[in-house]
Design a protein around this motif. Structure first.
Motif, mmCIF file in Angstrom:
data_model
loop_
_atom_site.group_PDB
_atom_site.id
_atom_site.type_symbol
_atom_site.label_atom_id
_atom_site.label_comp_id
_atom_site.label_asym_id
_atom_site.label_seq_id
_atom_site.Cartn_x
_atom_site.Cartn_y
_atom_site.Cartn_z
ATOM 1 N N PRO A 395 -46.632 -29.434 -12.723
ATOM 2 C CA PRO A 395 -45.853 -30.082 -11.657
ATOM 3 C C PRO A 395 -45.537 -31.587 -11.838
ATOM 4 O O PRO A 395 -46.378 -32.076 -12.563
ATOM 5 C CB PRO A 395 -47.293 -30.315 -10.692
ATOM 6 N N GLY A 396 -44.416 -31.942 -11.435
ATOM 7 C CA GLY A 396 -44.018 -33.156 -11.512
ATOM 8 C C GLY A 396 -42.681 -33.213 -12.585
ATOM 9 O O GLY A 396 -41.745 -34.092 -12.739
ATOM 10 N N LYS A 397 -42.613 -32.252 -13.731
ATOM 11 C CA LYS A 397 -41.539 -32.269 -14.474
ATOM 12 C C LYS A 397 -40.444 -31.739 -14.026
ATOM 13 O O LYS A 397 -40.170 -31.074 -13.172
ATOM 14 C CB LYS A 397 -42.078 -30.702 -15.622
ATOM 15 N N MET A 398 -39.424 -32.385 -14.359
ATOM 16 C CA MET A 398 -38.042 -32.397 -14.026
ATOM 17 C C MET A 398 -37.228 -32.121 -15.403
ATOM 18 O O MET A 398 -37.425 -32.732 -16.276
ATOM 19 C CB MET A 398 -37.522 -33.754 -13.403
ATOM 20 N N ILE A 399 -36.228 -31.114 -15.063
ATOM 21 C CA ILE A 399 -35.326 -30.703 -16.274
ATOM 22 C C ILE A 399 -33.869 -30.942 -15.622
ATOM 23 O O ILE A 399 -33.566 -30.467 -14.679
ATOM 24 C CB ILE A 399 -35.723 -29.255 -16.655
ATOM 25 N N TYR A 400 -33.199 -31.839 -16.406
ATOM 26 C CA TYR A 400 -31.842 -31.834 -15.889
ATOM 27 C C TYR A 400 -30.834 -31.171 -16.765
ATOM 28 O O TYR A 400 -30.946 -31.344 -18.061
ATOM 29 C CB TYR A 400 -31.406 -33.618 -16.089
ATOM 30 N N ILE A 401 -30.036 -30.492 -16.454
ATOM 31 C CA ILE A 401 -28.720 -29.661 -17.227
ATOM 32 C C ILE A 401 -27.360 -29.954 -16.727
ATOM 33 O O ILE A 401 -27.179 -29.773 -15.446
ATOM 34 C CB ILE A 401 -29.071 -28.085 -17.043
ATOM 35 N N MET A 402 -26.701 -30.529 -17.604
ATOM 36 C CA MET A 402 -25.188 -30.694 -17.123
ATOM 37 C C MET A 402 -24.387 -29.859 -18.097
ATOM 38 O O MET A 402 -24.639 -29.724 -19.257
ATOM 39 C CB MET A 402 -24.997 -32.170 -17.413
ATOM 40 N N GLY A 403 -23.321 -29.392 -17.415
ATOM 41 C CA GLY A 403 -22.624 -28.495 -18.269
ATOM 42 C C GLY A 403 -21.156 -28.378 -17.584
ATOM 43 O O GLY A 403 -20.837 -28.750 -16.518
ATOM 44 N N ASN A 404 -20.307 -27.435 -18.272
ATOM 45 C CA ASN A 404 -19.008 -27.065 -17.795
ATOM 46 C C ASN A 404 -18.954 -25.520 -17.827
ATOM 47 O O ASN A 404 -19.392 -25.066 -18.849
ATOM 48 C CB ASN A 404 -18.142 -27.653 -18.719
ATOM 49 N N LEU A 405 -18.132 -24.925 -16.767
ATOM 50 C CA LEU A 405 -17.948 -23.638 -16.831
ATOM 51 C C LEU A 405 -16.549 -23.141 -17.412
ATOM 52 O O LEU A 405 -15.716 -23.906 -17.426
ATOM 53 C CB LEU A 405 -17.996 -23.094 -15.192
ATOM 54 N N ALA A 406 -16.678 -21.980 -17.678
ATOM 55 C CA ALA A 406 -15.301 -21.452 -18.650
ATOM 56 C C ALA A 406 -14.194 -20.962 -17.262
ATOM 57 O O ALA A 406 -14.770 -21.105 -16.149
ATOM 58 C CB ALA A 406 -15.429 -19.972 -19.243
ATOM 59 N N SER A 407 -13.048 -20.590 -17.716
ATOM 60 C CA SER A 407 -12.141 -20.469 -16.778
ATOM 61 C C SER A 407 -12.372 -19.165 -16.012
ATOM 62 O O SER A 407 -12.114 -18.724 -14.981
ATOM 63 C CB SER A 407 -10.780 -20.394 -17.190
ATOM 64 N N MET A 408 -12.792 -17.952 -16.881
ATOM 65 C CA MET A 408 -13.382 -16.764 -16.209
ATOM 66 C C MET A 408 -14.655 -16.301 -16.510
ATOM 67 O O MET A 408 -14.857 -15.600 -17.232
ATOM 68 C CB MET A 408 -12.286 -15.932 -16.900
ATOM 69 N N PRO A 409 -15.717 -17.087 -16.090
ATOM 70 C CA PRO A 409 -16.896 -16.742 -16.429
ATOM 71 C C PRO A 409 -17.701 -15.538 -15.815
ATOM 72 O O PRO A 409 -17.139 -15.122 -14.765
ATOM 73 C CB PRO A 409 -17.778 -17.945 -15.984
ATOM 74 N N SER A 410 -18.278 -14.719 -16.645
ATOM 75 C CA SER A 410 -19.157 -13.543 -15.981
ATOM 76 C C SER A 410 -20.264 -14.103 -15.542
ATOM 77 O O SER A 410 -20.707 -13.806 -14.340
ATOM 78 C CB SER A 410 -19.194 -12.465 -17.018
ATOM 79 N N ARG A 411 -21.534 -14.789 -16.361
ATOM 80 C CA ARG A 411 -22.654 -14.994 -15.839
ATOM 81 C C ARG A 411 -23.298 -16.196 -16.894
ATOM 82 O O ARG A 411 -22.567 -16.267 -18.040
ATOM 83 C CB ARG A 411 -23.467 -13.892 -15.618
ATOM 84 N N PHE A 412 -24.229 -16.930 -16.193
ATOM 85 C CA PHE A 412 -25.272 -17.762 -17.219
ATOM 86 C C PHE A 412 -26.419 -17.735 -16.558
ATOM 87 O O PHE A 412 -26.656 -17.371 -15.177
ATOM 88 C CB PHE A 412 -24.590 -19.208 -17.525
ATOM 89 N N ASN A 413 -27.472 -17.958 -17.529
ATOM 90 C CA ASN A 413 -28.731 -17.819 -16.856
ATOM 91 C C ASN A 413 -29.759 -18.892 -17.465
ATOM 92 O O ASN A 413 -29.408 -19.507 -18.697
ATOM 93 C CB ASN A 413 -29.586 -16.457 -17.165
ATOM 94 N N VAL A 414 -30.774 -19.397 -16.547
ATOM 95 C CA VAL A 414 -31.578 -20.510 -17.034
ATOM 96 C C VAL A 414 -32.942 -19.781 -17.136
ATOM 97 O O VAL A 414 -33.213 -19.362 -16.154
ATOM 98 C CB VAL A 414 -31.443 -21.564 -16.167
ATOM 99 N N ASN A 415 -33.685 -19.725 -18.125
ATOM 100 C CA ASN A 415 -35.077 -19.272 -18.245
ATOM 101 C C ASN A 415 -36.267 -20.432 -18.505
ATOM 102 O O ASN A 415 -35.945 -21.114 -19.575
ATOM 103 C CB ASN A 415 -35.288 -18.147 -19.188
ATOM 104 N N LEU A 416 -37.233 -20.391 -17.667
ATOM 105 C CA LEU A 416 -38.388 -21.133 -18.073
ATOM 106 C C LEU A 416 -39.305 -19.891 -18.443
ATOM 107 O O LEU A 416 -39.957 -19.307 -17.675
ATOM 108 C CB LEU A 416 -38.978 -22.089 -17.214
ATOM 109 N N GLN A 417 -39.946 -19.906 -19.908
ATOM 110 C CA GLN A 417 -40.520 -18.823 -20.390
ATOM 111 C C GLN A 417 -41.629 -19.343 -21.282
ATOM 112 O O GLN A 417 -41.632 -20.473 -21.523
ATOM 113 C CB GLN A 417 -39.446 -18.073 -21.043
ATOM 114 N N GLU A 418 -42.384 -18.531 -21.795
ATOM 115 C CA GLU A 418 -43.782 -18.692 -22.367
ATOM 116 C C GLU A 418 -43.400 -18.988 -23.882
ATOM 117 O O GLU A 418 -43.859 -19.568 -24.514
ATOM 118 C CB GLU A 418 -44.553 -17.469 -22.501
ATOM 119 N N GLY A 419 -42.366 -18.454 -24.538
ATOM 120 C CA GLY A 419 -42.094 -18.527 -25.947
ATOM 121 C C GLY A 419 -40.858 -18.152 -26.191
ATOM 122 O O GLY A 419 -39.785 -18.144 -25.326
#
Length: 521
Positions: A395-419
């Protein structure tokens, strides 16, 4: 005097062997930014006298963290054999975590810092002027290797055992640094010193709300005009789109602001006093806000200019006309000051706690340094991106993500995972789908436990992403949920399904996007 960057290598393949520009001299510093795999592995950084392999190669500094032994070996390799190892000191590396390594060259020794804290010294066994190659190998991913020099080396009669990050004094006549960008780990700005005019340069990562551009210069005694343009590329007129044209005209006593779109100039704005004076120094600072640029001259707010072209399209700065430019600095959002952005990227969520643990990437820290308050900024990492989360998703942790998208994107995903394994548990999965199967402009949230996905959450107040544009994303870990903000606005919440959230200490990003910056706070 600030260190002068002489070369930067981004995302080198491992193993990596490259030349050290100009070789080593007292005062030079080497910055290495990377991330370790979750599996406990070893890696090596060698400062060598050639790119040869063993046993021919002479190694002036062998820096070898060994996870299985919990120690860092320092050694040299001379005349075909390894010499006496040095292993004292704590073990400052952690599997799955990003790190920063600084090697500062002194007259009699190397000084080595890890994550903003002095770690050890290593006395020279091979003269530093013979060292011209760096080699990195083993279980590590490297985002950036940067070589910085302090400028002109002092005469041998002068003391050179300067404090970390405090290079030798500037000669009385001054030293003109070449116009090179400084793009560093946690430095959070790009700086160009004494560029020639006309100047045309990239804006790293493009513009974002809260970003600022500062131009310091001097004007000739003769009354001239000059122009500062924020552009969408480097095309010539009339093809060029200019989001902001800032044009002080001494003969008219006014500052013209305008935009250039579709092959023509639009309506000029001229109101306001004339804040420039022939023969004097000046500073212009342009701060990007959500609906306008705010322009400061000599520390005072001068005028605002409403966006006519979306600021995320701007990627180039040009300066021309009758002036000398002393410095151009492009600062990222959390460095920008003087802005009245409604909700800047750094202030949407106020974290309840922080777990600072990393250094600045600006210069070698003092031996008695305390841990600094900021954590690593990872610039332009490759996708898929996989990194440990320092301290885990507490609790209190902040994650900053900055990026650019393609002209014809299908999808992207972000995971917080165990390993890092394919079937590991995922505490928070956010899957942004532009066109994927039957889904169009959908944001799916879910968790995965023991190889099985849970129930999806799909309701959203709006779809916040646009193709071929930049975005800012913040994930805040709270005691009961994850909160997500997109482009300076709260977007959604996802209640914790797996406990404790601190167990989930890995960030994974994949899909149809490019990343410009990832930061943990």
């Amino acid at each position: 005097m600030a260190l002068t960057p002489i070369s930067t290598v981004n995302n080198p393949p491992i193993p990596y062997t490259g030349s050290i520009p100009g070789g080593l001299t007292p005062g030079k510093q080497i910055f290495i930014q990377g991330v370790l795999p979750m599996t406990q592995d070893n890696f090596v950084v060698n400062l060598q006298c050639s790119p040869q392999g063993y046993p021919q190669v002479e190694v002036a500094l062998h820096f070898n963290p060994r996870f299985n032994q919990g120690l860092v070996v320092r050694n040299s390799h001379q005349k075909g054999s390894w010499k006496k190892e040095e292993t004292y000191g704590n073990f400052p590396f952690h599997p799955g975590q990003p790190f920063e390594l600084i090697i500062a060259v002194e007259t009699s020794q190397y000084k080595i810092a890890v994550n903003g804290q002095h770690f050890t010294e290593f006395q020279h066994r091979i003269p530093v002027h013979l060292v011209n190659t760096i080699n990195i190998a083993g279980g590590v991913s490297i985002f950036c290797v940067r070589f910085d020099a302090p400028g002109p080396v002092m005469p041998a009669c002068q003391p050179q055992n300067f404090g970390y990050g405090q290079p030798q004094m500037m000669p009385s006549g001054g030293y003109q640094c070449p116009p090179q960008p400084v793009i560093g780990f946690q430095q959070n700005y790009t700086e160009v010193v004494n560029p020639s005019v006309p100047y045309v340069g990239d804006i790293p990562g493009g513009l974002a709300a809260g970003k600022s551009i500062t131009i310091q210069g001097s004007l000739p005694l003769s009354q001239e005009k000059f122009a500062i343009n924020l552009q969408c590329g480097r095309q010539p007129y009339p093809q060029l789109d200019v989001a902001l044209h800032f044009n002080p005209r001494f003969n008219e006593g006014c500052v013209v602001r305008n935009s250039h779109q579709g092959g023509s100039w639009k309506n000029e704005e001229r109101y306001g006093a004339f804040p420039f004076h022939p023969g004097q120094n000046f500073e212009v600072k342009i701060v990007v806000e959500l609906n306008q640029y705010q322009i400061f001259v000599n520390g005072q707010l001068f005028v605002g200019f409403q966006h006519r072209i979306p600021f995320h399209r701007v990627n180039t700065l040009s300066i021309s006309g009758g002036l000398n430019v002393l410095r151009v600095r492009i600062s990222n959002p959390d460095m920008a000051t003087g802005s009245s952005v409604d909700e800047s990227l750094a202030s949407i969520y106020q974290p309840s706690s922080a777990t600072p643990s990393y250094g600045t990437g600006v210069a070698y820290p003092p031996s008695n340094t305390t841990v600094l308050q900021n954590q690593p900024i990872i610039y332009n990492p490759s996708v898929p991106f996989l990194s440990g989360i320092p301290g885990g998703a507490v609790p209190g942790k902040m994650i900053y993500i900055m990026g650019n998208l393609a002209s014809m994107p299908s999808r992207f995903n972000v995971n917080l995972q165990e390993g890092t394994l394919e079937n590991c548990d995922v505490a928070f999965h956010m899957d942004v789908r532009f066109r994927f199967g039957r889904d169009v402009n959908v944001v799916v949230r879910n968790h995965k436990s023991r190889g099985t996905w849970g129930s999806e959450e799909r309701s959203i107040p709006f779809f916040p992403f646009s193709v071929q544009s930049s975005f800012d994303l913040i994930i805040l870990v709270e005691p009961a949920c994850f909160k997500v903000a997109i482009n300076n606005a709260h977007f959604l919440e996802f209640k914790h399904r797996l406990h404790p959230p601190a167990r989930y200490s890995t960030l994974k990003i994949d899909g149809d996007l490019t990343l410009t910056q990832v930061r943990f706070q």
